[in-house]
Scaffold this motif. Structure first.
Motif, short mmCIF file in Angstrom:
data_model
loop_
_atom_site.label_atom_id
_atom_site.label_comp_id
_atom_site.label_asym_id
_atom_site.label_seq_id
_atom_site.Cartn_x
_atom_site.Cartn_y
_atom_site.Cartn_z
N SER A 175 -7.93 1.32 -1.33
CA SER A 175 -6.96 2.40 -1.22
C SER A 175 -5.75 1.83 -2.76
N ALA A 176 -5.26 0.33 -2.31
CA ALA A 176 -4.47 -0.76 -3.14
C ALA A 176 -5.08 0.07 -4.59
N ILE A 177 -6.03 0.59 -5.20
CA ILE A 177 -7.02 0.00 -6.40
C ILE A 177 -6.82 1.68 -6.82
N LEU A 178 -7.20 2.45 -5.67
CA LEU A 178 -6.99 4.12 -6.21
C LEU A 178 -5.76 4.73 -6.00
N ASP A 179 -4.96 4.71 -4.87
CA ASP A 179 -4.20 5.52 -4.20
C ASP A 179 -3.16 5.32 -5.40
N GLU A 180 -2.29 5.99 -5.39
CA GLU A 180 -1.08 6.20 -6.71
C GLU A 180 0.26 5.91 -5.58
N PRO A 181 0.87 5.02 -6.00
CA PRO A 181 1.83 4.50 -5.14
C PRO A 181 3.15 5.36 -4.88
N ALA A 182 3.31 5.40 -3.07
CA ALA A 182 4.17 6.65 -3.05
C ALA A 182 6.01 5.93 -3.34
#
Length: 247
Positions: A237-244
């Motif tokens: 998640s830290a690698i792939l997800d856009e930060p809010a």
């Protein structure tokens, strides 16, 4: 190189960073001491073969053998596996997929296995280490890629199908996945994101397989693995997800 006495309790990636292959080999030796002489001989033979086959292979910043050592050590130490066939198969789990021709050593012309390097390589493993080892390695060996299919989708479907019928192969594959998934932060360059995309969809597959009643691991070990899967998911998640976006 003089190795520290506390090597037996160090995290494996810490051993890798500080002491490299020599440190992992020593940790493997320490874990192997609890087995009898015949079992240690089989482990040494499998390690020697893996080292020869993968001698020129690299994994990001390290020799590929480091990955195979960590997979085997994790099973012995964290998963409490005492089944020598499973540990041998863990050391050799990429041998057939990556080096079938070298492992098979060119069967004679006319031999039906000559047309199928994978089958020939598995036959060699069966002869040297027994049919069960060959069967376990076969279960974690990816089939040739179908260019008409999505590579990752084919991989995911193969993992789910092959591990459905081989409970001990699940143990090998989960150790492999942990090294690749939780260890994704030790990769460099484009491989970080590509690995996260490849392995993230498999987290629920492994959760299901690990918790099945026929998966031959104790309840505390299964809980440990589930926590490692949680950690892998956090890293993906830290690698792939856009930060809010903050207001």
């Amino acid at each position: 190189m003089e190795l520290p006495p506390y090597l037996a309790t160090m995290p494996m990636h810490a051993i890798t960073e500080m002491h490299g292959e020599a440190g992992l080999r020593e940790r493997f030796r320490l874990e192997s001491e609890t087995f009898d002489a015949d079992d240690r001989r089989r482990l040494d033979e499998a390690l020697d073969l893996a080292a020869r086959l993968h001698r020129d292979d690299r994994r990001s910043r390290e020799p590929y053998l480091n990955h195979l050592l960590r997979v085997a050590i994790r099973m012995m130490h964290h998963y409490q596996v005492r089944d020598i066939d499973v540990i041998v198969a863990g050391l050799l789990h990429d041998a057939v997929e990556d080096h079938p021709a070298e492992l098979a050593a060119d069967p004679p012309a006319g031999d039906p296995l000559a047309a199928d390097p994978t089958a020939a390589a598995l036959a060699v493993l069966a002869d040297r280490f027994g049919p069960r080892v060959a069967r376990l390695v076969a279960a974690v060996t990816n089939p040739p890629w179908d260019p008409d299919r999505d590579r990752h989708q084919q991989y995911h479907e193969h993992v789910a199908a092959s591990l459905e019928r081989e409970p001990w192969a699940r143990v090998i594959k989960v150790s492999d996945f942990t090294d690749n998934g939780v260890g994704v932060i030790h990769s460099v360059g484009p491989k970080v994101e590509s690995s996260a995309r490849k392995y993230r969809p498999l987290v629920p597959v492994y959760r299901d397989l690990v918790t099945r009643a026929d998966t031959p691991l104790s309840a505390p070990v299964k809980q440990h693995i589930l926590e490692q899967l949680d950690l892998a998911e956090e890293r993906f998640s830290a690698i792939l997800d856009e930060p809010a976006h903050q207001p």
